[in-house]
Design a protein around this motif. Structure first.
Motif, PDB file in Angstrom:
ATOM      1  N   ASP A   2       0.833  -1.205   0.000  1.00  0.00           N
ATOM      2  CA  ASP A   2       0.000   0.000   0.000  1.00  0.00           C
ATOM      3  C   ASP A   2       0.872   1.260   0.000  1.00  0.00           C
ATOM      4  OD1 ASP A   2      -0.152   1.195   3.067  1.00  0.00           O
ATOM      5  OD2 ASP A   2       0.316  -0.961   2.981  1.00  0.00           O
ATOM      6  N   PRO A   3       0.286   2.387  -0.422  1.00  0.00           N
ATOM      7  CA  PRO A   3       1.054   3.645  -0.519  1.00  0.00           C
ATOM      8  C   PRO A   3       1.686   4.090   0.802  1.00  0.00           C
ATOM      9  CG  PRO A   3      -0.985   3.840  -1.734  1.00  0.00           C
ATOM     10  CD  PRO A   3      -1.051   2.534  -0.992  1.00  0.00           C
ATOM     11  N   GLN A   4       1.020   3.829   1.926  1.00  0.00           N
ATOM     12  CA  GLN A   4       1.584   4.254   3.219  1.00  0.00           C
ATOM     13  C   GLN A   4       2.869   3.493   3.526  1.00  0.00           C
ATOM     14  OE1 GLN A   4       0.868   6.830   5.035  1.00  0.00           O
ATOM     15  NE2 GLN A   4       2.501   6.339   6.461  1.00  0.00           N
ATOM     16  N   THR A   5       2.892   2.211   3.246  1.00  0.00           N
ATOM     17  CA  THR A   5       4.107   1.410   3.465  1.00  0.00           C
ATOM     18  C   THR A   5       5.227   1.905   2.562  1.00  0.00           C
ATOM     19  OG1 THR A   5       2.769  -0.504   4.057  1.00  0.00           O
ATOM     20  CG2 THR A   5       5.047  -0.923   3.464  1.00  0.00           C
ATOM     21  N   LEU A   6       4.894   2.198   1.311  1.00  0.00           N
ATOM     22  CA  LEU A   6       5.890   2.742   0.386  1.00  0.00           C
ATOM     23  C   LEU A   6       6.437   4.067   0.888  1.00  0.00           C
ATOM     24  CD1 LEU A   6       4.349   1.951  -3.101  1.00  0.00           C
ATOM     25  CD2 LEU A   6       6.458   1.020  -2.145  1.00  0.00           C
ATOM     26  N   ARG A   7       5.546   4.929   1.375  1.00  0.00           N
ATOM     27  CA  ARG A   7       5.984   6.227   1.894  1.00  0.00           C
ATOM     28  C   ARG A   7       6.941   6.041   3.071  1.00  0.00           C
ATOM     29  NH1 ARG A   7       5.758  11.005   0.989  1.00  0.00           N
ATOM     30  NH2 ARG A   7       4.011  10.986  -0.424  1.00  0.00           N
ATOM     31  N   GLU A   8       6.652   5.089   3.949  1.00  0.00           N
ATOM     32  CA  GLU A   8       7.523   4.843   5.095  1.00  0.00           C
ATOM     33  C   GLU A   8       8.899   4.368   4.630  1.00  0.00           C
ATOM     34  OE1 GLU A   8       5.289   2.069   7.429  1.00  0.00           O
ATOM     35  OE2 GLU A   8       3.811   3.579   8.008  1.00  0.00           O
TER      36      GLU A   8
END
Length: 60
Positions: A2-8
């Motif tokens: 998901d995008p949040q994991t990628l952002r992290e």
């Protein structure tokens, strides 16, 4: 992923970038300087591509 994991993960990569910049300041780096420069360029490309793919408003 998901995008949040990628952002992290991108945030983690950005924090590691500072270590490479400090390494680049070392006067006795020799030919390793080429590899460090390339790593920085590739990190910058990755970060830019991520920001184009996932603009800030989409990941908040």
């Amino acid at each position: 992923m998901d995008p949040q994991t990628l952002r992290e993960r991108i945030t983690l990569i950005e924090s590691k970038r500072e270590s490479l910049l400090r390494l680049l300041e070392q006067p006795n780096l020799g030919t390793l300087r080429i590899d460090v420069n390339q790593a920085l360029e590739e990190m910058d490309d990755l970060i830019d591509e991520f920001k184009r793919t996932f603009p800030a408003q989409e990941t908040n």
